[in-house]
Design a protein around this motif. Structure first.
Motif, short mmCIF file in Angstrom:
data_model
loop_
_atom_site.label_atom_id
_atom_site.label_comp_id
_atom_site.label_asym_id
_atom_site.label_seq_id
_atom_site.Cartn_x
_atom_site.Cartn_y
_atom_site.Cartn_z
N LYS A 40 130.71 -29.98 50.95
CA LYS A 40 130.14 -30.68 49.80
C LYS A 40 128.65 -30.34 49.66
CE LYS A 40 131.82 -34.65 49.02
NZ LYS A 40 132.19 -36.09 49.07
N SER A 93 125.06 -32.76 58.91
CA SER A 93 126.48 -33.00 58.66
C SER A 93 127.22 -32.93 60.00
CB SER A 93 127.04 -31.96 57.69
OG SER A 93 128.43 -32.15 57.53
N SER A 151 132.17 -32.79 54.67
CA SER A 151 130.81 -33.11 54.21
C SER A 151 129.96 -31.84 54.14
CB SER A 151 130.17 -34.14 55.13
OG SER A 151 130.03 -33.64 56.45
#
Length: 459
Positions: A40, A32, A37
């Motif tokens: 998540k 990432s 992100s």
């Protein structure tokens, strides 16, 4: 999907060199490069560990640490950077990071902090490797030491193991490690007498690139490699006084500084030490720091010499004979009564190590039948004429090495005959025989050693 997932918030080039090791160990890697992100991934995949660069375009590790501090899901974050500082390290650790590293990322260091897989059914079971460090003995002197070792094995207390050379100090150290909750983590041993001071410091604490002549890259020290596990400092009393002061700081603060480094590195290591000297006498002679002695001597284990362990001598001798009979494919052997008496009467200056070596020799020499006193062959004693792994053979000068016209021999047998014939011709002179054969004296000696092991009597 791998059973465990590691999240990296970083540039890809920082991680790709490690992909092969992660795959080999059944670990999944997710990359990432932004906070959104990363969050998540954390929500969906629940990674077991997060490695994050301190800075990326549009990303700061401080924001990540703030976000995950409010989650029910707990995960450790290791911060890393190409150029760090002590003040930055302190600030990020205070925000909740588990550790703060400088690049490049090194697999051994990553592996040392990975969460260990444990199941409910096995979490209280000691690892099978404990059996490799079985301690044999029924005498009260050794049973008392063993009982104390079991009692303190699962603590983090430092242990000073003392005793004469050959009494099994390293064996006890390994026993302590494999009986502890750290058993699945690294056990790292270093001999403090084997290296000069400047090299020993680098071995223990590591060094940075350019720290001294020859330091062409960063090197992790033994304390970092043993992270989460146990380090054994063998022959601790041989350590230089200036290095003793640095070791004392590690024991008190649980942190190290690499040679030539600027960052302070936290370590979680259980320290064991061994010595065959009287440490209190070393303190009186100003050869060992008194404060370090007190710090190491939290749990003292003093191993008794073999001569004070009574019938344990026979118990150990029988154990080693069984072990070497299995290793060499020899039928089980027993001791004669005279051999047993000799074993009990001998003083054993080399302790258990000497006994082990003598039993290996006895197994090899006894062949069949019982082990006799003559099979022990102490240093300086002459070999009895009848000791031979095969039937008696005549000395070289009486053996017939003539070639028969109708006899075809294997190459190794022909080689043996030519070597022995050359010795016969030169009267046993190895140098002249090697010249006749066109080989080096060293090669000739190696061949003769092979023939002795086969039972050939060579003058």
């Amino acid at each position: 999907m791998a059973e465990k997932t590691i999240l990296f918030i970083s540039r890809a080039d920082q991680v790709t060199p490690l992909f092969a090791q992660f795959k080999e160990h059944g670990l999944g890697v997710i990359m990432s490069d932004s906070l959104s992100s990363a969050l998540k991934v954390i929500e969906q995949k629940k990674p077991v560990l997060i490695f994050s660069q301190v800075r990326l375009p549009g990303y700061r590790i401080e924001d990540l640490l703030h976000k995950i501090s409010g989650l029910n899901y707990k995960v450790d974050v290791v911060a890393f950077t190409e150029q760090g500082s002590a003040s930055e390290a302190k600030r990020i650790l205070e925000l909740g990071a588990k550790d703060y590293w400088l690049t490049p990322l090194i697999w051994d260091k990553i592996k040392a902090i990975l969460p260990q897989k444990k199941s409910r059914a096995t979490k209280d079971i000691r690892p099978k490797s404990t059996a490799k460090f079985e301690i044999i003995g029924e005498h009260p002197s050794i049973k008392n030491v063993l009982a104390l070792a079991r009692r303190v094995a699962n603590s983090k207390a430092t242990v000073l193991i003392s005793g004469e050379s050959g009494t099994g100090k390293e064996l006890f150290a390994r026993y302590l490690h494999y009986q502890s909750s750290r058993a699945e983590m690294p056990f790292v041993a270093i001999n403090c007498a084997a290296l000069p001071e400047h090299l020993l410091e680098s071995e223990l604490f590591g060094h940075e690139k350019g720290a001294f002549t020859g330091a062409i890259s960063r090197k992790l020290g033994k304390f970092e490699l043993a992270s989460g596990g146990t380090i054994l400092l063998d022959e601790i009393t041989e350590m230089d006084m200036s290095l003793q002061a640095k070791l004392l700081r590690v024991l008190q603060e649980n942190e190290i500084d690499r040679v030539g480094g600027t960052e302070t590195i936290k370590v979680d290591v259980r320290v064991l030490a061994t010595t065959n000297r009287d440490v209190e006498e070393c303190v009186q002679k100003k050869e060992f720091r008194q404060d370090l002695f007190y710090r190491l001597n939290v749990i003292p284990l003093k191993l008794p010499p073999l001569r004070e362990r009574g019938s344990d001598v026979l118990l150990l001798a029988e154990y080693f004979v069984r072990k070497f009979c299995r290793e060499y494919g020899v039928s089980p052997l027993e001791f004669s009564e005279q051999a047993k008496k000799w074993l009990m009467d001998y003083d054993w200056p080399g302790n258990v190590r000497e006994l082990q070596n003598l039993m290996e020799r006895a197994v090899l020499l006894a062949g069949k039948g019982k082990i006799e006193v003559k099979h022990f062959l102490l240093e300086g004693e002459e070999w009895p004429d009848e000791i031979c792994l095969e039937e008696k053979k005549p000395p070289i000068e009486k053996q017939d090495f003539s070639e028969k016209n109708d006899e075809v021999l294997p190459l190794h047998e022909m080689e043996k005959r030519m070597i022995l014939k050359s010795l016969q011709k030169t009267g046993g002179n190895r140098t002249q025989a090697s010249e006749l054969l066109g080989i080096s004296v060293r090669t000739l000696r190696n061949k003769l050693n092979e023939y002795r092991k086969q039972g050939l009597v060579i003058p």
